[in-house]
Design an enzyme around this catalytic site. Structure first.
Site, mmCIF file in Angstrom:
data_model
loop_
_atom_site.group_PDB
_atom_site.id
_atom_site.type_symbol
_atom_site.label_atom_id
_atom_site.label_comp_id
_atom_site.label_asym_id
_atom_site.label_seq_id
_atom_site.Cartn_x
_atom_site.Cartn_y
_atom_site.Cartn_z
ATOM 1 C CD GLN A 95 -0.689 -3.217 -6.441
ATOM 2 O OE1 GLN A 95 -1.230 -2.116 -6.505
ATOM 3 N NE2 GLN A 95 0.626 -3.359 -6.407
ATOM 4 C CB CYS A 107 9.100 -8.505 -7.156
ATOM 5 S SG CYS A 107 8.147 -7.622 -5.944
#
Lengths: 521, 374
Positions: free
Chosen positions: B177, B322
């Site tokens: 990220q 997810c």
């Protein structure tokens, strides 16, 4: 370029690219996301899953996405053993499997597993009987490829599957070269785990799938942990475009499989028919049934590396692309009784959906020409030197220019006969190279020269360079033609230094003959 | 116009990246491991991309290993380092991505001691406690993320190397990220392994990399074939690799502009949100990624909110893509000591380089409408 390496990888079908593009543009959502972007991507993923299932007679829930067949094979074998918690279990596989299976099994051996590596029979395939005989009470898994990637032989997986089911032994099949080529119906054939790949079937690289049977359920421990994607068996963001691509590729394969198989079989047989004008060639896997797209032939008397170099614009493979960098002799060819040298002189032609009859005709002509020419160069040749035809396809393998020029257009190939000819040989067939240098002196210097060579392009270039350099040289100056001078002149890399040494040996042998003329007879 | 505020889940492929990829999707189709001409052409572009990744992240090209994405990179790091080692301990930040957390936890079955590292209420590692934790028994590997995917909280890893190496362990950093949003430099940070993903930086899905310092020995996750020096078997995904390389180069070149642009949007959103009562902004006191804002509206269910926003054409997330759909609140927020009820209300807004102020206005209007309609 005539591309006959479809068993290594295939071009992406136009329809497949079209199916992928929306997911590389507007359809960028993460298939695991709960919003519209995600749901749309997820629908594409599920549509593709159904296509894979349809081609192999499975249900969509039995398809797990992976990054390719290597991962599928790893997940199947390691996952199955790990789930059973049976580190020291027994596995039966074969020596002709893809590296992904062999390396995985070798890794498991370091963890305590026992592995039986079956040898193919004399026809180059693994039979059901062989597998059954290798089973032990603690055999947990059998892993076998459906179609051998090097010679195209079909192993007896369909006969074997029900027998293993009866015995409660898990059966994994690497079907990378079989899917889309042969009819596969897992609703009928009780295989538990089956690996497939997209890029061998006109789909994109970087995606594959593993069939994991639901009833009876084959259970796997995940090998990639994370967000719990793919029913917990394989985590990681799903690449929508890749998956849409494999789905379309499998759909297309289903549409054209019967027609493709007939056409490719005819083309393959035509290629073999044409090559047979050459004496001393062998069709590998001749006695077994074979997949329609693969033809593997060994050519006696034509060194493998030179043969490939000469066929630069005919892309073929010598065995599996995955191992060609390491140039290990092929196990399957050795099992067929080909020695290392002949195995090295083997070419795999793998045909594809776009292969044409004209391409086959042209490729056959090029191979025939190349093999004939290399054989005519050889010191063992009885033929008169033919004109140089090498390198029609250009320097496709990136040889140093001085090597390529002399290999592709030698002007001193041949034989000298008669009084006063000095003939020296160096190298050995065992080292896969042999050089014969001949000189005839006139007025105290070399007046005529000829060479013959068998070996890699570097070995042949050394012969040509030495022959050209010897012209006009007095015997006293021959000693200057040292290995290091040869290496420098031809820009020979370290791993081919032995070719330069062979050249030096040949020149020294000539010098010895000159100083002791009685040896020359 | 639909508004896409879920750029931490995935980003839209940059058209410049697609253009670079297309010749390798439809053009030369060599297997990069084949020796013939097509294969050699493929090999060249794979190496160019490797150099682009290396330059982007401050590593050597030889330290870059291709993977199928960030998840595989994290798995390769944790399993690759521990596979052949004598089991001791593996420590991971309690707010790590599931790809690190679940992988670490899976090592327990192989005899490893696996322990989370605690964070404070703002998501920042409790460094003193961590230092003590390191000292109490041998450690093989420590996994810390550079920035969190849900809250955007940035860990200051300036001293992590010294601490972790002092304990004789390797440091793995999940930079999936952070890369492309804040400066990340592998060699400067002094970590030993680092995960990257392409589809978080406007590159294609299905490709990532593990950066492995030349000093660290790892074992492969996927056996078979000599690709990636034997560390990662499988035919190279050439088009995706080319795309990742170009995406990384663009991310490096445009980093400052992207940071400034997304930060302006976030500041606008954050100051507007603060005017709404019952708003809690997570990690508010911490340094955070310029593009990320996670908050909860007290009394509202995050999943329900995001569905309603989606109906208004606005894509946001409740947390990690997810874990979405399982109805459980984020382990990240719970790990920070946020209450179960509050965590269930979480909404994550993650801006991308193409978002606009008008879209922020549209979001605020929609959010207020949804909140009032209840």
């Amino acid at each position: 370029m005539i591309y006959l390496d479809h068993a290594a990888t295939t071009p992406l079908a136009t329809e497949v690219l079209q199916a992928m593009l929306p997911w590389l543009q507007e359809g960028y959502g993460n298939p695991a996301s709960e919003h519209t972007h995600g749901l749309r991507a997820r629908a594409a993923v599920e549509k593709a899953r159904a296509e894979i299932a349809a081609l192999i007679g499975a249900t969509p829930e039995e398809i797990v996405w992976t990054s390719g067949a290597t991962e599928s094979n790893n997940l199947a074998i390691k996952g199955a053993l790990e789930f059973r918690g049976a580190r020291n279990a027994h596995i039966v596989t074969s020596r002709i499997e893809h590296k992904a299976v062999l390396d995985t099994c070798r890794h498991l051996e370091t963890q305590g597993a026992r592995v039986t590596y079956l040898k193919p029979d004399a026809s180059g395939r693994i039979t059901a009987e062989q597998v059954l005989q290798a089973l032990t009470p603690d055999t947990a898994l059998v892993s076998l490829m459906w179609v051998n990637n090097e010679i195209g032989t079909i192993n007896e997986v369909e006969t074997l599957a029900p027998q293993l089911r009866e015995r409660g032994i898990l059966f994994h099949v690497d079907a990378v070269q079989a899917v889309g080529k042969l009819s596969i119906n897992l609703a009928q054939t009780p295989i538990d785990l089956l690996s497939v790949s997209a890029h061998k079937l006109y789909g994109p690289k970087g995606v594959g799938a593993l069939f994991v049977r639901k009833r009876p359920r084959a259970r796997l421990a995940p090998q990639i942990h994370g967000g719990g994607h793919e029913q917990g068996m394989r985590s990681g963001t799903l690449p929508t475009h890749q998956i849409a691509g494999i789905g379309e590729a499998f759909r297309l394969a289903g549409l054209s499989m019967t027609e493709d198989a007939q056409r490719l079989t005819a083309l393959r047989d035509d290629l073999w028919q044409r090559l047979q004008v050459l004496p001393r060639i062998h069709l590998n896997g001749e006695d077994a049934s074979r997949a329609p797209h693969i033809l593997n032939v060994s050519f006696e008397g034509a060194e493998g590396e030179s043969l490939r170099a000469m066929l630069g614009d005919v892309a073929v493979s010598s065995g599996s692309a995955c191992s060609s960098a390491t140039r290990e002799p092929s196990f399957v060819l050795r099992a067929l009784g080909r020695d290392d040298e002949l195995a090295g002189s083997s070419l795999r032609f793998s045909l594809g959906r776009n292969t044409t009859a004209q391409e086959i005709e042209l490729a056959a002509a090029r191979v025939i020409e190349a093999v004939s020419w290399l054989r005519s160069l050889s010191p063992e040749s009885k033929d008169s030197a033919s004109s140089a035809i090498a390198g029609n396809g250009g320097n496709a393998f990136g040889y140093a220019e001085p090597i390529w020029q002399r290999f592709s257009a030698p002007t001193h190939v041949g034989e000298l006969n008669g009084e006063g000819v000095l003939t020296a040989e160096a190298g050995s067939p065992a080292a896969k190279s042999l050089l014969r240098l001949q000189v005839k002196l006139g007025e105290g210097a070399v007046a005529e020269v000829a060479f013959r060579a068998y070996g890699c392009p570097t070995a042949i270039a050394v012969g040509e360079w030495l022959a050209a350099s010897l012209i006009g040289q007095k015997p006293a100056d021959w000693a200057q033609l040292t290995a290091s001078k040869i290496r420098q002149a031809l820009e020979i890399p370290d791993d081919r230094a032995h070719c330069a040494l062979m050249g030096e040996d040949a020149v020294q042998a000539l010098a010895a003959l000159f100083s002791k003329p009685d040896l020359a007879s | 116009m639909p508004v896409y505020f879920d750029n931490n889940a995935t980003t839209r492929l940059d058209p410049r990246v697609l253009e670079a990829m297309l010749p390798y999707l439809s053009g030369p189709y060599g297997n990069a491991s084949s020796l013939h001409r097509y294969g050699r052409a493929a090999r060249d572009v794979v190496e160019t991309a490797r150099a682009q990744i290396a330059a982007f992240i401050g590593a050597q090209p030889s330290e870059v290993i291709w993977t199928s994405g960030g998840t595989e990179a994290n798995n390769l790091a944790l399993k690759g380092v521990t596979d052949l080692a004598t089991p001791s301990r593996v420590l991971y930040g309690i707010t790590e991505h599931p790809a690190v957390m679940e992988t670490a936890e899976s090592l327990k079955s192989r005899g490893w001691g696996v322990e989370p590292i605690a964070v404070d209420h703002d998501g920042v590692i409790l460094w003193d406690a961590f230092a003590a934790q390191l000292r109490c028994a041998p450690v093989k590997l420590v996994a810390l993320m550079r920035a969190n995917n849900e809250t955007g909280v940035i860990q200051d890893l300036g001293d992590a190397k010294t601490l972790v190496h002092g304990a004789g362990a390797w440091l793995h950093v999940d930079a999936v990220q952070a890369a492309g949003k804040i400066p990340v430099d592998f060699s400067e940070m002094g970590c030993d392994l680092m995960s990257l993903s392409s589809h978080k930086i406007y590159g294609p899905k299905g490709i990532g990399a593990l950066i492995v310092s030349n000093e660290v020995e790892i074992t492969p996750l996927h056996h078979g074939g000599a690709q990636e020096r034997g560390l990662r078997g499988g035919t190279e995904n050439v088009a995706a690799i080319v795309g990742f390389g170009v995406a990384a180069e663009l991310a490096g070149a445009e980093l400052a502009a992207r940071t400034a642009q997304t930060l302006a949007l976030r500041e606008k959103l954050e100051s507007s949100l603060r005017e709404i009562s019952g708003i809690e902004i997570f990690g508010a006191a911490s340094l955070r990624l310029p593009n990320t804002l996670q908050f909860a509206l007290h009394g509202y269910d995050g999943e329900a909110l995001l569905m309603q926003l989606d109906r208004k054409g606005i894509a946001v997330s409740s947390g990690s893509a997810c874990a979405s759909g399982n109805g459980e609140p984020s382990h990240v927020l719970l790990g920070m000591g946020i209450s179960y009820e509050t965590a269930k209300g979480a909404i994550r807004v993650s801006f991308g380089k193409d978002n606009t102020e008008a879209e922020v206005e549209q979001f605020l209007t929609a959010l207020k409408a949804v909140a009032q309609s209840r």
